[in-house]
Design an enzyme around this catalytic site. Structure first.
Site, PDB file in Angstrom:
ATOM      1  N   SER A  23       0.844  -1.190   0.000  1.00 32.93           N
ATOM      2  CA  SER A  23       0.000   0.000   0.000  1.00 32.93           C
ATOM      3  C   SER A  23       0.879   1.239   0.000  1.00 32.93           C
ATOM      4  CB  SER A  23      -0.885  -0.007   1.255  1.00 32.93           C
ATOM      5  OG  SER A  23      -1.501   1.243   1.486  1.00 32.93           O
ATOM      6  N   TYR A  33      -4.295  -0.751   9.694  1.00 37.37           N
ATOM      7  CA  TYR A  33      -4.010  -0.908   8.261  1.00 37.37           C
ATOM      8  C   TYR A  33      -2.583  -0.472   7.959  1.00 37.37           C
ATOM      9  CZ  TYR A  33      -4.849  -0.814   3.204  1.00 37.37           C
ATOM     10  OH  TYR A  33      -4.791  -1.045   1.853  1.00 37.37           O
TER      11      TYR A  33
END
Length: 253
Positions: A145, A158
């Site tokens: 990410s 996350y």
């Protein structure tokens, strides 16, 4: 460079979260390059399977809840029974929970870490054990990410999980490269998927995000396909442990 370097004919690719979004984009790109596809998701992957089959490859849907380690061996067994041993594992399944860090709950921490990091590692471990035992080698592609590079806001678990994915990818390359296993990651930028729907729907945040992307738009699932084919193919045989941003230039700004 010969196009055959990117030919995946005869390879079997298992894609987690392959029923929608980025996972579906990756699965269909691999199918277009010739790979047979096992799409693993909590819900049926009927659309992905139909589109892959229309490209002339074999494809199956495997239902599994990847919030725990329980289905791992079954998933690999079903994929192998239907298509043959897995050559390419794409760890795309992931979840996100949003809340201010001062209010973040243990449940939201554990849920995200279990799917995004714990199950990712143990599914990969199980797949690589089979690759090593067969002497075949293989390709591992993890989904990282932008938050593997940055801190983000309101997504502590996350951020932690995707930073962990970047580190684990390097660890996998270090340990398994000698067995002919390539481990790399793709770091999608801001893609128009279910995980980013809240950001897309927020006019202020959406404008801020688009203002930083040189490409001037949200990514679409098809944009990720080329990187996935590259990291799955012979073209990347000497590529190990990288985190490849596919971000429209977000990190360059």
């Amino acid at each position: 460079m010969s196009a055959s370097l990117f030919d995946l004919t005869g390879k079997v690719a298992l894609v987690t979260g392959g029923n929608t979004g980025i996972g579906q984009g990756i699965a269909l790109a691999l199918a277009a390059a010739g790979a047979d596809i096992a799409s693993v998701a909590r819900r049926d992957s009927d659309e992905t399977v139909a589109k892959a089959q229309a490209l002339g490859v074999r494809a199956v849907s495997i239902r599994a809840d990847l919030t725990s380690l329980e289905p791992i061996e079954r998933v690999l067994d079903e994929a192998t029974a239907a298509l043959g041993p897995v050559d390419i594992l794409v760890n795309n399944a992931g979840i996100i929970r949003r809340s201010d860090a001062v209010d973040f709950t243990e449940q939201d921490w554990d849920d995200v870490m279990n799917v995004n990091l714990k199950v990712l590692f143990f599914l990969t471990q199980a797949a690589v054990k089979r690759m090593i035992a067969d002497g075949r080698g293989g390709k591992i592609i993890n989904t990282a990410s932008m938050l593997s590079f940055q801190g983000g806001i309101r997504v502590p678990s996350y951020t932690a999980s995707k930073s962990g994915v970047a580190g684990l990818t390097k660890l996998m390359a270090n340990e398994w490269g000698k067995h002919g296993v390539n481990a790399n990651a793709i770091a999608p930028g801001y893609f128009a998927t279910d995980n980013t729907q809240a950001l897309q729907d927020d006019p202020v945040r959406s404008k801020e995000i688009l203002g930083r992307i040189p490409a001037g738009r949200w990514g679409q699932p098809a944009d990720i396909g080329g990187a996935a084919v590259f990291l799955s193919s012979a073209a990347s045989d000497y590529v190990q442990g990288i985190v490849l941003p596919v971000d429209g230039g977000w990190l360059a700004r």
